[in-house]
Design a protein around this motif. Structure first.
Motif, PDB file in Angstrom:
ATOM      1  N   THR A  26       0.812  -1.224   0.000  1.00 38.77           N
ATOM      2  CA  THR A  26       0.000   0.000   0.000  1.00 38.77           C
ATOM      3  C   THR A  26       0.843   1.270   0.000  1.00 38.77           C
ATOM      4  OG1 THR A  26      -0.120   0.179   2.421  1.00 38.77           O
ATOM      5  CG2 THR A  26      -1.781  -1.203   1.342  1.00 38.77           C
ATOM      6  N   LEU A  27       2.150   1.135   0.109  1.00 39.14           N
ATOM      7  CA  LEU A  27       3.024   2.300   0.262  1.00 39.14           C
ATOM      8  C   LEU A  27       3.551   2.800  -1.078  1.00 39.14           C
ATOM      9  CD1 LEU A  27       5.038   1.071   3.368  1.00 39.14           C
ATOM     10  CD2 LEU A  27       3.211   2.778   3.330  1.00 39.14           C
ATOM     11  N   PRO A  28       3.774   4.107  -1.188  1.00 33.68           N
ATOM     12  CA  PRO A  28       4.353   4.657  -2.421  1.00 33.68           C
ATOM     13  C   PRO A  28       5.837   4.310  -2.523  1.00 33.68           C
ATOM     14  CG  PRO A  28       4.168   6.375  -0.767  1.00 33.68           C
ATOM     15  CD  PRO A  28       3.522   5.144  -0.179  1.00 33.68           C
ATOM     16  N   ASP A  29       6.389   4.420  -3.724  1.00 34.48           N
ATOM     17  CA  ASP A  29       7.816   4.154  -3.911  1.00 34.48           C
ATOM     18  C   ASP A  29       8.607   5.456  -3.832  1.00 34.48           C
ATOM     19  OD1 ASP A  29       6.975   5.244  -6.282  1.00 34.48           O
ATOM     20  OD2 ASP A  29       8.219   3.956  -7.533  1.00 34.48           O
ATOM     21  N   SER A  30       8.476   6.112  -2.702  1.00 31.71           N
ATOM     22  CA  SER A  30       9.237   7.334  -2.454  1.00 31.71           C
ATOM     23  C   SER A  30       9.692   7.300  -0.998  1.00 31.71           C
ATOM     24  CB  SER A  30       8.398   8.576  -2.780  1.00 31.71           C
ATOM     25  OG  SER A  30       7.214   8.588  -2.011  1.00 31.71           O
ATOM     26  N   VAL A  31       9.909   8.417  -0.392  1.00 31.47           N
ATOM     27  CA  VAL A  31      10.420   8.459   0.984  1.00 31.47           C
ATOM     28  C   VAL A  31       9.321   8.065   1.967  1.00 31.47           C
ATOM     29  CG1 VAL A  31      11.363   9.963   2.769  1.00 31.47           C
ATOM     30  CG2 VAL A  31      12.170  10.177   0.424  1.00 31.47           C
ATOM     31  N   ILE A  32       9.671   7.146   2.856  1.00 29.66           N
ATOM     32  CA  ILE A  32       8.782   6.689   3.917  1.00 29.66           C
ATOM     33  C   ILE A  32       9.561   6.788   5.218  1.00 29.66           C
ATOM     34  CG2 ILE A  32       7.506   4.719   4.859  1.00 29.66           C
ATOM     35  CD1 ILE A  32       7.315   3.729   1.891  1.00 29.66           C
ATOM     36  N   VAL A  33       8.947   7.369   6.229  1.00 26.45           N
ATOM     37  CA  VAL A  33       9.607   7.507   7.531  1.00 26.45           C
ATOM     38  C   VAL A  33       8.929   6.581   8.521  1.00 26.45           C
ATOM     39  CG1 VAL A  33      10.109   9.072   9.448  1.00 26.45           C
ATOM     40  CG2 VAL A  33      10.268   9.897   7.094  1.00 26.45           C
ATOM     41  N   GLN A  34       9.747   5.821   9.244  1.00 25.08           N
ATOM     42  CA  GLN A  34       9.244   5.009  10.348  1.00 25.08           C
ATOM     43  C   GLN A  34       9.647   5.727  11.635  1.00 25.08           C
ATOM     44  OE1 GLN A  34      11.074   1.191  11.059  1.00 25.08           O
ATOM     45  NE2 GLN A  34       9.085   0.340  11.624  1.00 25.08           N
ATOM     46  N   THR A  35       8.646   6.139  12.406  1.00 23.95           N
ATOM     47  CA  THR A  35       8.911   6.887  13.635  1.00 23.95           C
ATOM     48  C   THR A  35       9.385   5.953  14.737  1.00 23.95           C
ATOM     49  OG1 THR A  35       6.683   6.657  14.547  1.00 23.95           O
ATOM     50  CG2 THR A  35       7.079   8.523  13.027  1.00 23.95           C
ATOM     51  N   ALA A  36       9.825   6.538  15.832  1.00 20.66           N
ATOM     52  CA  ALA A  36      10.268   5.760  16.987  1.00 20.66           C
ATOM     53  C   ALA A  36       9.148   4.867  17.512  1.00 20.66           C
ATOM     54  CB  ALA A  36      10.765   6.695  18.088  1.00 20.66           C
ATOM     55  N   GLU A  37       7.911   5.290  17.306  1.00 20.31           N
ATOM     56  CA  GLU A  37       6.749   4.522  17.760  1.00 20.31           C
ATOM     57  C   GLU A  37       6.343   3.443  16.761  1.00 20.31           C
ATOM     58  OE1 GLU A  37       6.691   7.998  17.505  1.00 20.31           O
ATOM     59  OE2 GLU A  37       7.354   8.186  19.583  1.00 20.31           O
ATOM     60  N   GLY A  38       7.020   3.383  15.611  1.00 19.24           N
ATOM     61  CA  GLY A  38       6.719   2.380  14.604  1.00 19.24           C
ATOM     62  C   GLY A  38       5.727   2.833  13.556  1.00 19.24           C
ATOM     63  N   GLN A  39       5.239   4.050  13.657  1.00 19.84           N
ATOM     64  CA  GLN A  39       4.287   4.579  12.673  1.00 19.84           C
ATOM     65  C   GLN A  39       5.006   4.837  11.354  1.00 19.84           C
ATOM     66  OE1 GLN A  39       2.573   8.325  13.823  1.00 19.84           O
ATOM     67  NE2 GLN A  39       1.017   8.264  12.229  1.00 19.84           N
ATOM     68  N   LEU A  40       4.354   4.502  10.243  1.00 19.39           N
ATOM     69  CA  LEU A  40       4.910   4.769   8.924  1.00 19.39           C
ATOM     70  C   LEU A  40       4.271   6.023   8.361  1.00 19.39           C
ATOM     71  CD1 LEU A  40       4.923   1.166   7.442  1.00 19.39           C
ATOM     72  CD2 LEU A  40       6.879   2.472   8.267  1.00 19.39           C
ATOM     73  N   LEU A  41       5.110   6.991   8.006  1.00 24.86           N
ATOM     74  CA  LEU A  41       4.639   8.256   7.450  1.00 24.86           C
ATOM     75  C   LEU A  41       5.019   8.321   5.983  1.00 24.86           C
ATOM     76  CD1 LEU A  41       5.771  10.629  10.339  1.00 24.86           C
ATOM     77  CD2 LEU A  41       3.522   9.589   9.996  1.00 24.86           C
ATOM     78  N   THR A  42       4.091   8.773   5.172  1.00 25.38           N
ATOM     79  CA  THR A  42       4.336   8.881   3.739  1.00 25.38           C
ATOM     80  C   THR A  42       3.978  10.282   3.260  1.00 25.38           C
ATOM     81  OG1 THR A  42       2.102   8.144   3.160  1.00 25.38           O
ATOM     82  CG2 THR A  42       3.797   6.436   3.377  1.00 25.38           C
ATOM     83  N   ARG A  43       4.385  10.544   2.033  1.00 23.74           N
ATOM     84  CA  ARG A  43       4.040  11.771   1.334  1.00 23.74           C
ATOM     85  C   ARG A  43       4.428  13.011   2.149  1.00 23.74           C
ATOM     86  NH1 ARG A  43      -1.886  10.345  -0.398  1.00 23.74           N
ATOM     87  NH2 ARG A  43      -1.633  11.673  -2.209  1.00 23.74           N
ATOM     88  N   SER A  44       3.548  14.004   2.207  1.00 26.45           N
ATOM     89  CA  SER A  44       3.906  15.259   2.878  1.00 26.45           C
ATOM     90  C   SER A  44       4.111  15.067   4.376  1.00 26.45           C
ATOM     91  CB  SER A  44       2.853  16.339   2.618  1.00 26.45           C
ATOM     92  OG  SER A  44       1.608  15.995   3.196  1.00 26.45           O
ATOM     93  N   ALA A  45       3.420  14.108   4.984  1.00 26.39           N
ATOM     94  CA  ALA A  45       3.601  13.861   6.421  1.00 26.39           C
ATOM     95  C   ALA A  45       5.032  13.425   6.709  1.00 26.39           C
ATOM     96  CB  ALA A  45       2.605  12.812   6.920  1.00 26.39           C
ATOM     97  N   ALA A  46       5.604  12.598   5.840  1.00 27.63           N
ATOM     98  CA  ALA A  46       6.988  12.159   6.015  1.00 27.63           C
ATOM     99  C   ALA A  46       7.955  13.334   5.875  1.00 27.63           C
ATOM    100  CB  ALA A  46       7.329  11.069   5.005  1.00 27.63           C
ATOM    101  N   VAL A  47       7.732  14.162   4.868  1.00 26.00           N
ATOM    102  CA  VAL A  47       8.606  15.319   4.630  1.00 26.00           C
ATOM    103  C   VAL A  47       8.563  16.283   5.814  1.00 26.00           C
ATOM    104  CG1 VAL A  47       8.973  17.352   3.171  1.00 26.00           C
ATOM    105  CG2 VAL A  47       8.468  15.139   2.125  1.00 26.00           C
ATOM    106  N   PHE A  48       7.360  16.626   6.263  1.00 28.04           N
ATOM    107  CA  PHE A  48       7.250  17.565   7.379  1.00 28.04           C
ATOM    108  C   PHE A  48       7.778  16.979   8.679  1.00 28.04           C
ATOM    109  CE2 PHE A  48       3.945  19.798   4.737  1.00 28.04           C
ATOM    110  CZ  PHE A  48       4.718  20.930   4.540  1.00 28.04           C
ATOM    111  N   TYR A  49       7.650  15.679   8.873  1.00 28.82           N
ATOM    112  CA  TYR A  49       8.206  15.032  10.064  1.00 28.82           C
ATOM    113  C   TYR A  49       9.732  15.160  10.055  1.00 28.82           C
ATOM    114  CZ  TYR A  49       9.126  11.508  13.624  1.00 28.82           C
ATOM    115  OH  TYR A  49       9.566  10.855  14.756  1.00 28.82           O
TER     116      TYR A  49
END
Length: 147
Positions: free
Chosen positions: A65-88
């Motif tokens: 379900t994830l895009p093939d671009s930048v994905i951030v996994q937070t310390a809590e294990g949450q996966l952030l994609t798209r603009s949420a990943a960039v702003f994080y």
């Protein structure tokens, strides 16, 4: 920890956030280098979306379900994609980046993600693929990358 990386990398227990990126994308490589150069605390580790680390860390059903671009996994294990990943990432880098992230966060998510998706759609034309699968980084930063 090797002597050449002493003082530049926190203990492994403190590195709990990960940036997954498209190893064939010039913009993603730029993003990795950008974060590496500004992440003085060394909080982020990096691994390509094509890596064993990504396959081991993120279940297959979620990966699909994830895009093939930048994905951030937070310390809590949450996966952030798209603009949420960039702003994080910007928020965690601090300084002026934190301020810009706060300003950008007032823009509705749907609009932010629409802009992100447009950039993602043209990124391969605007940012040529890197010559190598891994970004070239200095020796003391290589230990922040996973396979």
């Amino acid at each position: 920890m090797t002597s050449e990386s002493a003082g530049t990398r926190p203990p492994a227990a403190q590195i709990t956030e990960r940036v997954f990126y498209d190893g064939h994308c010039g913009l993603c490589h730029f993003t990795v280098r950008f974060v590496l150069s500004r992440d003085r605390a060394g909080r982020f580790r990096f691994a390509p979306l094509e890596s064993e680390t990504f396959r081991r860390t993120v279940p297959e059903a979620v990966r699909a379900t994830l895009p093939d671009s930048v994905i951030v996994q937070t310390a809590e294990g949450q996966l952030l994609t798209r603009s949420a990943a960039v702003f994080y990432l910007m928020k965690k880098l601090g300084g002026v980046w934190r301020i810009l992230a706060a300003l950008g966060s007032v823009i509705p998510v749907a609009l932010r993600d629409r802009v992100y998706d447009w950039i993602a759609a043209v990124r391969h034309r605007l940012f040529p693929a890197p010559a190598a699968a891994c970004p070239l980084v200095s020796k003391h930063l290589r230990d922040r990358f996973d396979d």
